[in-house]
Design a protein around this motif. Structure first.
Motif, PDB file in Angstrom:
ATOM      1  N   LEU A 134       0.756  -1.211  -0.089  1.00 39.90           N
ATOM      2  CA  LEU A 134      -0.086  -0.174   0.113  1.00 39.90           C
ATOM      3  C   LEU A 134       0.833   1.251   0.262  1.00 39.90           C
ATOM      4  N   SER A 135       2.167   1.208   0.317  1.00 46.07           N
ATOM      5  CA  SER A 135       3.039   2.274   0.257  1.00 46.07           C
ATOM      6  C   SER A 135       4.042   2.126  -0.898  1.00 46.07           C
ATOM      7  N   ASP A 136       4.803   3.330  -1.235  1.00 45.00           N
ATOM      8  CA  ASP A 136       5.784   3.179  -2.368  1.00 45.00           C
ATOM      9  C   ASP A 136       7.119   2.713  -1.782  1.00 45.00           C
ATOM     10  N   THR A 137       7.142   1.926  -0.396  1.00 38.50           N
ATOM     11  CA  THR A 137       8.387   1.548  -0.194  1.00 38.50           C
ATOM     12  C   THR A 137       8.738   0.232  -0.869  1.00 38.50           C
ATOM     13  N   THR A 138      10.197   0.253  -1.033  1.00 39.44           N
ATOM     14  CA  THR A 138      10.779  -0.842  -1.979  1.00 39.44           C
ATOM     15  C   THR A 138      11.187  -1.871  -0.634  1.00 39.44           C
ATOM     16  N   VAL A 139      10.577  -3.124  -1.086  1.00 43.24           N
ATOM     17  CA  VAL A 139      10.718  -4.171  -0.179  1.00 43.24           C
ATOM     18  C   VAL A 139      11.847  -5.229  -0.466  1.00 43.24           C
ATOM     19  N   PRO A 140      12.881  -5.343   0.127  1.00 43.49           N
ATOM     20  CA  PRO A 140      13.726  -6.470  -0.482  1.00 43.49           C
ATOM     21  C   PRO A 140      13.307  -7.816  -0.196  1.00 43.49           C
TER      22      PRO A 140
END
Length: 153
Positions: A134-140
């Protein structure tokens, strides 16, 4: 005997009405069902196929409520995943929002997600969550010191 002015009587009546309303609201809140919050933590978690989060069950999922209930309990993998099985107030019908946090380069990183589904894997030693970011965070692909904070609503 003291005679009260009309305005003073109105003020006293207004205060009494407000007191009754607050009392009734507190009673209604006490009669509603508790809202649970859940915390699933792990040393390491992995993202698979871009939308699956595999989190080991190093310890049980911690569940707690807010006031006025102030309850807590621990859920094993099967108990927690059962919340997606359907029925009244199930996560199947209304997937919960969650915040994933992990450590990266000595900093805490977070991402908001919706947990669409969850299944038990490895005989209860892991939960695999299907999620939508839901957020624009890049998830490793691999995260360390992971916490998943799940909101019932």
């Amino acid at each position: 005997m003291m005679v009260l002015s009309r305005s003073l009587k109105s003020v006293i009546q207004g205060v009494a009405i407000v007191a009754v309303l607050f009392s009734a609201m507190g009673l209604a809140a006490a009669e509603s069902e508790p809202e649970w919050l859940f915390v699933h933590t792990a040393d390491v978690a992995e993202i698979r196929d871009g939308s699956l989060l595999a989190v080991p069950m190093g310890r049980d999922v911690f569940a707690f409520t807010d006031r006025p209930y102030r309850e807590h309990r621990y859920l094993n993998a099967h108990e927690f995943v059962a919340l997606w099985d359907g029925g009244k107030n199930s996560f199947h019908d209304d997937p919960p929002n969650a915040v994933m946090t992990w450590m990266a380069d000595g900093e805490v990183v977070e991402a908001e997600v919706e947990l669409v589904n969850a299944v038990v894997a490895d005989y209860g030693r892991r939960i695999i969550y299907e999620f939508e970011l839901l957020s624009d965070t890049t998830v490793p692909e691999t995260m360390h010191h992971v916490s998943l904070f799940v909101d019932m609503r």
